[in-house]
Scaffold this active site. Structure first.
Site, mmCIF file in Angstrom:
data_model
loop_
_atom_site.group_PDB
_atom_site.id
_atom_site.type_symbol
_atom_site.label_atom_id
_atom_site.label_comp_id
_atom_site.label_asym_id
_atom_site.label_seq_id
_atom_site.Cartn_x
_atom_site.Cartn_y
_atom_site.Cartn_z
ATOM 1 N N HIS A 128 0.795 -1.235 0.000
ATOM 2 C CA HIS A 128 0.000 0.000 0.000
ATOM 3 C C HIS A 128 0.820 1.275 0.000
ATOM 4 O O HIS A 128 0.328 2.312 -0.414
ATOM 5 C CB HIS A 128 -1.024 -0.002 1.147
ATOM 6 C CG HIS A 128 -0.456 0.381 2.483
ATOM 7 N ND1 HIS A 128 0.015 -0.528 3.374
ATOM 8 C CD2 HIS A 128 -0.280 1.601 3.064
ATOM 9 C CE1 HIS A 128 0.444 0.091 4.455
ATOM 10 N NE2 HIS A 128 0.288 1.391 4.293
ATOM 11 N N GLU A 132 3.634 5.571 -3.173
ATOM 12 C CA GLU A 132 3.922 6.846 -2.523
ATOM 13 C C GLU A 132 5.410 7.022 -2.280
ATOM 14 O O GLU A 132 5.967 8.076 -2.535
ATOM 15 C CB GLU A 132 3.229 6.880 -1.152
ATOM 16 C CG GLU A 132 1.843 7.423 -1.140
ATOM 17 C CD GLU A 132 1.745 8.856 -1.638
ATOM 18 O OE1 GLU A 132 1.771 9.762 -0.802
ATOM 19 O OE2 GLU A 132 1.639 9.057 -2.863
ATOM 20 N N ASP A 133 6.027 5.988 -1.738
ATOM 21 C CA ASP A 133 7.346 6.169 -1.119
ATOM 22 C C ASP A 133 8.515 5.584 -1.896
ATOM 23 O O ASP A 133 9.650 5.750 -1.489
ATOM 24 C CB ASP A 133 7.347 5.524 0.282
ATOM 25 C CG ASP A 133 6.245 6.090 1.173
ATOM 26 O OD1 ASP A 133 5.847 7.236 0.909
ATOM 27 O OD2 ASP A 133 5.805 5.395 2.090
ATOM 28 N N ASP A 195 -4.441 0.565 8.051
ATOM 29 C CA ASP A 195 -3.236 1.394 7.946
ATOM 30 C C ASP A 195 -3.247 2.464 9.032
ATOM 31 O O ASP A 195 -2.271 2.665 9.759
ATOM 32 C CB ASP A 195 -3.244 2.029 6.540
ATOM 33 C CG ASP A 195 -2.085 2.979 6.314
ATOM 34 O OD1 ASP A 195 -0.982 2.677 6.803
ATOM 35 O OD2 ASP A 195 -2.291 4.006 5.641
ATOM 36 N N ASP A 315 -20.461 3.450 37.525
ATOM 37 C CA ASP A 315 -21.330 2.610 38.325
ATOM 38 C C ASP A 315 -22.428 1.968 37.507
ATOM 39 O O ASP A 315 -23.578 1.899 37.917
ATOM 40 C CB ASP A 315 -21.938 3.413 39.494
ATOM 41 C CG ASP A 315 -20.963 3.438 40.664
ATOM 42 O OD1 ASP A 315 -19.978 2.658 40.598
ATOM 43 O OD2 ASP A 315 -21.178 4.213 41.601
HETATM 44 MN MN MN Z 1 0.812 3.160 5.424
#
Ligand code: MN
Length: 765
Positions: A128, A132-133, A195, A315
């Site tokens: 995933h 992006e990375d 995630d 309570d």
């Molecule tokens: Mn992630």
């Protein structure tokens, strides 16, 4: 808790490269031979191999592989390949905690496996974050793991880019819907939730302000989605984590108090539980009885919202009774109500009327020993499962992986089956769930970040009218995600839309051909109708005035009685209606003028400066049209033609089209207003020598003369010596045009210029 930095056992060479690692065969001596000097980073390939070794040795991974036993062998192999691929792709990255990055996707995938989701979803969870990375592309994922996985990962990356910044409740609601609409596939939402949960769990290394923002966003946006989908376990988990992140001190105090209180309550708790178990056994109902503990977050919210003290909230004793069948639920209810008195008004039958997310149970509150309130939930095993895992529960019962469409389908069926179980207002229930899970709207941002929801297929014009009627009426252009787009462009989820307006522009009747919303449609219709009538009325009045002057009558001198007689004889309701009819050519101005003049003494009225001609300003809009065949401009000798049903059409005197039509039309004497305040369209052809940059030089000259270029085209072979440029320009009048043509003739490349007349098709008179 954090396990700390992952340990890196020195990997023994040779390295077992799996799919996803470099295709190049590794030189046998890479690791030992060219050992990197201490302190510097290893070579990328070596780094990847080390990361892969560590990833494969991770005990969590071994546990994960073990949990895949429910899947067919070949699916397990695909999942393992995806894990290796992700480990290599993320090799250069670390989590902020210092752990290898791959630990994060692995944890997300583990949650997805807990929910027993299909293989594609598990692979997507592992991958995933790669889009992006890392440099990995969607295409590559598509080739290795198939289109479904690629689409899921792509959907997750898109959600990652959306950040929620507003604290407004309504905005949060819209943002949730937009997220769900963007996800398109329920699996994307579920993976995203997993995630988010892991990220919340591992945020201790993050800056406090960032931690708080993410916690806020989770409570405002993601927790309600989890709740809507019935993922109650996840929901409780998220809420508790967020409470700790937002209010670490309060959470710690509460937690301590809660522990102490639970110790004190144990005795009472056991007493009640034993009493219930005994009574059920006596009634011969097989049931499991559990004590139910409130979460920290729900205690916190109750104290905050209802201004209760800690002990008041705590309570309350909660129990859950799980039985084998639905009828038994009601039996248990009867038994409990005979054991302890029920609190009136507290009983809720969520079996007959399930909650919107499919939750089913009987709820009742009893008055226990010492007057202590006891809250009980009664449900079947299946209901209990849905109550814990919600939508995710239905994957548990699926055998094989299916296509995305089939999955959506099966989710629908699942919802349908929930419906069949209950007898309440099924329609409303289904509509609720459906709009939440499969929204038919698109959600877009205004430049200020406000979210608008519009029906699927809505265009930029619909958006403009949704913002404000004036914006719709005056819109002339738009930008979508900072790029200009035609007004008919359909909106997509998440688009950032800016509308450009001009103060005096009007809605275009052509918009009616593509707008989607009723609001835009009715606003455009309303505007056009009002405009048309106003313009037509004023044109008709001018036409009649002109005729009256010819008869020597000032319009103001026509007595009311004459008008009244005329209206009666025509069967018209108002003078205005007569004007409109004249403008549309339904009645002839000279005839009306003569009947108004009947029986009246003619007086000598000075004829206005125009010599009786109708003054054309060019701004009359739809009531007066400047003919497209000859495009008259101020200074041209002109003539008006009154056509049935479409007002006055203005042509140049020498218009060829007009000559052909001469006998069929009714002509009106017209003249230009001496100082029109708008620009007029004119078409010119410029024959030029075909030299590089000639078009740019011609265009520059035109704009130096304060003329706007509406369109430009070329005729003839671009390889030839000469070419003809066809311009449609906006200029103020004939002398402006003359001045422009003079300047153009001064250009050395320009051979000939002429103003053009089109024939046939474009003429509408
Ligand atoms: Mn992630």
């Amino acid at each position: 808790m954090d396990t700390g930095a992952a340990t890196f056992p020195a990997p023994p060479a040779p390295l077992p490269l799996q799919s996803g690692a470099s295709n190049e065969p590794e030189p046998p001596d890479t690791v030992s031979g060219t050992a990197a000097p201490a302190g510097s980073l290893p070579e990328p390939d070596v780094q990847a191999s080390i990361a892969l070794m560590a990833a494969l040795a991770d005990p969590n991974y071994l546990g994960f592989v073990h949990s895949l036993a429910y899947l067919p062998e070949e699916d397990c192999e695909r999942i393992k390949a995806a894990y290796a691929f992700a480990a290599v792709a993320h090799a250069p990255q670390k989590r902020q905690s210092g752990e290898a990055y791959i630990t994060h996707p692995l944890s997300v995938a583990s949650t997805v496996v807990e929910w027993r989701m299909d293989t594609d979803a598990i692979i997507a969870a592992l991958l995933h974050d790669v889009l992006e990375d890392t440099p990995v592309s969607k295409l590559e994922i598509n080739e290795r793991f198939g289109k479904t996985v690629a689409d899921l990962v792509d959907g997750l990356s898109k959600l990652d880019k959306m950040e929620f910044n507003s604290a407004q409740e309504a905005q949060a609601e819209n943002f949730r819907k937009m997220l769900i609409a963007m996800a398109r596939d329920l699996r994307v939402i579920l993976i995203k939730l997993a995630d988010r949960q892991h990220n919340l769990n591992t945020m201790s290394a993050m800056r406090p302000d960032k931690r708080k923002r993410i916690a806020r966003e989770t409570l405002d946006v993601y927790a309600p989605i989890a709740s809507r989908l019935g993922l109650n376990k996840l929901l409780r988990d998220m809420q508790t984590l967020c409470l700790h992140l937002l209010h670490p001190h309060r959470a710690a105090v509460l937690e301590k108090a809660l522990k102490r209180a639970r110790g004190n309550q144990r005795q009472v708790f056991t007493t009640i539980q034993d009493a219930i178990v005994a009574k059920l056994a006596q009634a011969k109902i097989g049931a499991d009885v559990f004590g139910r503990e409130k979460t920290l977050y729900s205690i916190y919210c109750k104290m905050r919202d209802k201004h209760l003290s800690f002990s008041q909230v705590l309570d309350i004793y909660g129990f859950r009774v799980v039985v084998g069948s639905e009828p038994e639920c009601y039996l248990v209810l009867g038994v409990l109500h005979s054991l302890y008195k029920p609190v009136p008004g507290k009983f809720k039958d969520h079996i007959a009327v399930p909650k919107a997310n499919g939750y089913q149970s009987l709820h009742t509150t009893l008055v226990g020993p010492y007057g202590l309130p006891i809250e009980v939930q009664i449900r079947t095993q299946a209901m209990h499962h849905v109550a814990q895992e919600g939508v995710a529960a239905h994957w548990l019962y699926k055998e094989a992986a299916q296509s995305s469409a089939a999955l959506q389908q099966s989710t629908r069926h699942w919802l349908q089956s929930l419906l069949d179980m209950q007898h309440g207002d099924s329609h409303e229930f289904y509509e609720n769930v459906k709009t939440d899970l499969f929204p038919e709207e698109v959600y877009v941002f205004s430049p200020k970040g406000k979210i608008y929801s519009l029906p699927h297929g809505a265009t930029l014009v619909d958006f403009a009218y949704a913002v404000h009627t004036d914006i719709g009426n005056c819109c002339i252009a738009a930008r979508v995600n900072h790029e200009s787009a035609p007004l008919r462009t359909e909106l997509n989820n998440g688009d950032l839309v800016e509308i450009v307006t001009a103060p005096h522009s009007n809605p275009n009747p052509a918009w009616l051909g593509f707008v989607k919303t009723g609001r835009a449609r009715s606003k455009i219709r309303h505007y056009l109708k009002t405009m048309q009538n106003e313009e037509a009325s004023s044109l008709g009045e001018r036409l009649l005035t002109q005729e009256l002057f010819i008869l020597g009558i000032a319009p103001a001198d026509v007595p009311a009685l004459s008008w009244e007689r005329l209206l009666n004889s025509l069967g018209s309701h108002s003078i205005r209606e007569v004007y409109v009819d004249i403008a549309h050519g339904k009645r002839l101005a000279p005839v009306i003028a003569r009947s108004l003049a009947t029986g009246r003494q003619q007086v000598n009225v000075p004829v206005p400066d125009s010599g009786g001609a109708l003054i054309i300003r060019g701004t009359e809009g739809m009531a007066v049209t400047l003919a497209h065949c000859c495009r008259p401009i101020p200074g041209d000798p002109i003539v008006g033609v009154l056509g049935k049903g479409h007002g006055l059409m203005v042509h140049r005197h020498d218009c060829e089209y007009l000559r052909e039509q001469r006998h069929k039309q009714k002509w009106v004497d017209v003249e230009w207003d001496p100082a029109p305040d708008k620009l007029f369209e004119v078409s010119i052809n410029i024959e030029v020598k075909n030299t590089p940059g000639v078009l740019a030089r011609v265009a520059a000259t035109i704009s130096q003369c304060n003329s706007n270029i509406e369109s430009v085209g070329t005729v003839g072979d671009p390889d030839r010596l000469y070419t003809t440029l066809q311009f449609c320009l906006r200029i103020s009048d004939r002398s402006h045009l003359a001045q422009l043509m003079r300047r153009l003739r001064n250009l050395t490349e320009v051979l000939r210029i002429n103003r053009t007349q089109h024939h046939g098709k474009e003429a509408r008179a």
